[in-house]
Design a protein around this motif. Structure first.
Motif, PDB file in Angstrom:
ATOM      1  N   UNK A  36      19.181 -25.032 -36.420  1.00 31.59           N
ATOM      2  CA  UNK A  36      18.643 -23.712 -36.779  1.00 31.59           C
ATOM      3  C   UNK A  36      17.135 -23.599 -36.543  1.00 31.59           C
ATOM      4  N   UNK A  37      16.505 -24.672 -36.074  1.00 29.14           N
ATOM      5  CA  UNK A  37      15.038 -24.694 -35.981  1.00 29.14           C
ATOM      6  C   UNK A  37      14.492 -23.591 -35.078  1.00 29.14           C
ATOM      7  N   UNK A  38      15.010 -23.468 -33.873  1.00 30.33           N
ATOM      8  CA  UNK A  38      14.473 -22.470 -32.936  1.00 30.33           C
ATOM      9  C   UNK A  38      14.637 -21.055 -33.459  1.00 30.33           C
ATOM     10  N   UNK A  39      15.768 -20.771 -34.082  1.00 29.84           N
ATOM     11  CA  UNK A  39      16.000 -19.437 -34.634  1.00 29.84           C
ATOM     12  C   UNK A  39      15.008 -19.137 -35.760  1.00 29.84           C
ATOM     13  N   UNK A  40      14.787 -20.114 -36.648  1.00 32.95           N
ATOM     14  CA  UNK A  40      13.871 -19.917 -37.781  1.00 32.95           C
ATOM     15  C   UNK A  40      12.439 -19.764 -37.299  1.00 32.95           C
ATOM     16  N   UNK A  41      12.010 -20.623 -36.369  1.00 37.14           N
ATOM     17  CA  UNK A  41      10.631 -20.554 -35.862  1.00 37.14           C
ATOM     18  C   UNK A  41      10.402 -19.240 -35.122  1.00 37.14           C
ATOM     19  N   UNK A  42      11.370 -18.813 -34.334  1.00 41.19           N
ATOM     20  CA  UNK A  42      11.239 -17.527 -33.620  1.00 41.19           C
ATOM     21  C   UNK A  42      11.153 -16.369 -34.602  1.00 41.19           C
ATOM     22  N   UNK A  43      11.972 -16.403 -35.661  1.00 50.47           N
ATOM     23  CA  UNK A  43      11.908 -15.355 -36.678  1.00 50.47           C
ATOM     24  C   UNK A  43      10.534 -15.326 -37.341  1.00 50.47           C
ATOM     25  N   UNK A  44      10.015 -16.493 -37.716  1.00 48.68           N
ATOM     26  CA  UNK A  44       8.708 -16.551 -38.378  1.00 48.68           C
ATOM     27  C   UNK A  44       7.600 -16.012 -37.482  1.00 48.68           C
ATOM     28  N   UNK A  45       7.706 -16.212 -36.193  1.00 49.89           N
ATOM     29  CA  UNK A  45       6.694 -15.701 -35.271  1.00 49.89           C
ATOM     30  C   UNK A  45       6.832 -14.200 -35.046  1.00 49.89           C
ATOM     31  N   UNK A  46       8.070 -13.722 -34.882  1.00 51.89           N
ATOM     32  CA  UNK A  46       8.289 -12.349 -34.415  1.00 51.89           C
ATOM     33  C   UNK A  46       8.448 -11.313 -35.521  1.00 51.89           C
ATOM     34  N   UNK A  47       8.849 -11.715 -36.719  1.00 52.64           N
ATOM     35  CA  UNK A  47       9.094 -10.747 -37.782  1.00 52.64           C
ATOM     36  C   UNK A  47       7.780 -10.081 -38.200  1.00 52.64           C
ATOM     37  N   UNK A  48       7.766  -8.743 -38.316  1.00 52.32           N
ATOM     38  CA  UNK A  48       6.514  -8.039 -38.663  1.00 52.32           C
ATOM     39  C   UNK A  48       5.951  -8.404 -40.030  1.00 52.32           C
ATOM     40  N   UNK A  49       6.797  -8.843 -40.962  1.00 53.41           N
ATOM     41  CA  UNK A  49       6.294  -9.215 -42.278  1.00 53.41           C
ATOM     42  C   UNK A  49       5.799 -10.660 -42.319  1.00 53.41           C
ATOM     43  N   UNK A  50       6.123 -11.444 -41.303  1.00 55.93           N
ATOM     44  CA  UNK A  50       5.707 -12.853 -41.281  1.00 55.93           C
ATOM     45  C   UNK A  50       4.526 -13.057 -40.324  1.00 55.93           C
ATOM     46  N   UNK A  51       4.744 -12.866 -39.051  1.00 56.13           N
ATOM     47  CA  UNK A  51       3.725 -12.990 -38.012  1.00 56.13           C
ATOM     48  C   UNK A  51       3.015 -14.349 -38.027  1.00 56.13           C
ATOM     49  N   UNK A  52       3.797 -15.416 -38.113  1.00 62.71           N
ATOM     50  CA  UNK A  52       3.227 -16.764 -37.998  1.00 62.71           C
ATOM     51  C   UNK A  52       3.048 -17.063 -36.518  1.00 62.71           C
ATOM     52  N   UNK A  53       1.932 -16.598 -35.963  1.00 64.30           N
ATOM     53  CA  UNK A  53       1.719 -16.662 -34.519  1.00 64.30           C
ATOM     54  C   UNK A  53       0.918 -17.889 -34.090  1.00 64.30           C
ATOM     55  N   UNK A  54       0.429 -18.649 -35.045  1.00 68.12           N
ATOM     56  CA  UNK A  54      -0.423 -19.790 -34.712  1.00 68.12           C
ATOM     57  C   UNK A  54       0.201 -21.089 -35.205  1.00 68.12           C
TER      58      UNK A  54
END
Length: 198
Positions: A36-54
């Motif tokens: 599930x790692x890639x799905x979770x990391x992609x969600x954290x980067x792309x979700x507007x409430x998260x935006x973990x871009x770095x």
């Protein structure tokens, strides 16, 4: 968004894909299975409430007493939310962790370092090879079962005009330290102190 709100939000949005959520010392840590790692990391980067871009770091930890002895730890930063998150994936010598270089290209050298020092394998990595140790190096030096002296020593041989590898030769015996306080003194006479006034 506070860390408590973020934890609740991730629990709702990623239900079944994340394991434990721990909020301690002002940081949120979530556990994820490798599949599930890639799905979770992609969600954290792309979700507007998260935006973990770095991506801040990818590192490892070794717990040899566990069946899955390695933790691969990812640290992400959301500049928009001004919050950090830690993602942990457990692995062993045979477990292959998917590379997140497709989501965060900056993870490339971090994953190479984790492979080099712990021996964790990353699938889909564009160039998974050693980065800190020599190409002929044996073992992974940050594993708890790696010997303190290593397996070989390296030196330049002036006669052969090249670098050579030799078995480790300890120049002195290991010393025993009593760890007593130097201010309180010892119960025995230190070498050289036998002439001192009593």
């Amino acid at each position: 968004m506070s860390l408590n709100e973020l934890s609740t939000y991730l629990g709702e949005k990623l239900s079944g894909r994340i394991g434990d959520e721990v909020l301690a010392y002002g940081e949120l840590t979530i556990s994820v299975e490798p599949q599930h790692l890639l799905e979770v990391v992609s969600f954290l980067r792309d979700d507007p409430k998260c935006q973990f871009i770095s991506i801040i770091d990818v590192c490892g930890a070794d717990y040899p007493s566990r069946a899955k002895r390695f933790d691969v730890v990812y640290h992400l930063l959301s500049p928009k939310q001004n919050v950090r998150i830690r993602i942990k994936v457990q692995a062993d010598e045979e477990t292959v962790v998917p590379s997140i270089t497709g989501v965060f290209p900056g993870a490339d050298w971090f994953e190479r370092e984790t492979y080099d020092l712990y021996g964790v394998l990353f699938s889909g990595h564009p160039d998974l090879r050693r980065i800190l140790t020599d190409y002929g190096f044996e073992g992974h030096p940050l594993r708890k079962d790696f010997p303190l002296t290593g397996f070989v020593e390296v030196r330049y041989d002036d006669e052969a005009k090249r670098v050579i590898y030799e078995p480790v030769e300890l120049k002195q015996e290991f010393r025993n330290f009593d760890f007593l306080s130097p201010w309180e003194g010892t119960d025995y006479v230190l070498p050289g102190d036998e002439k001192a006034k009593q």
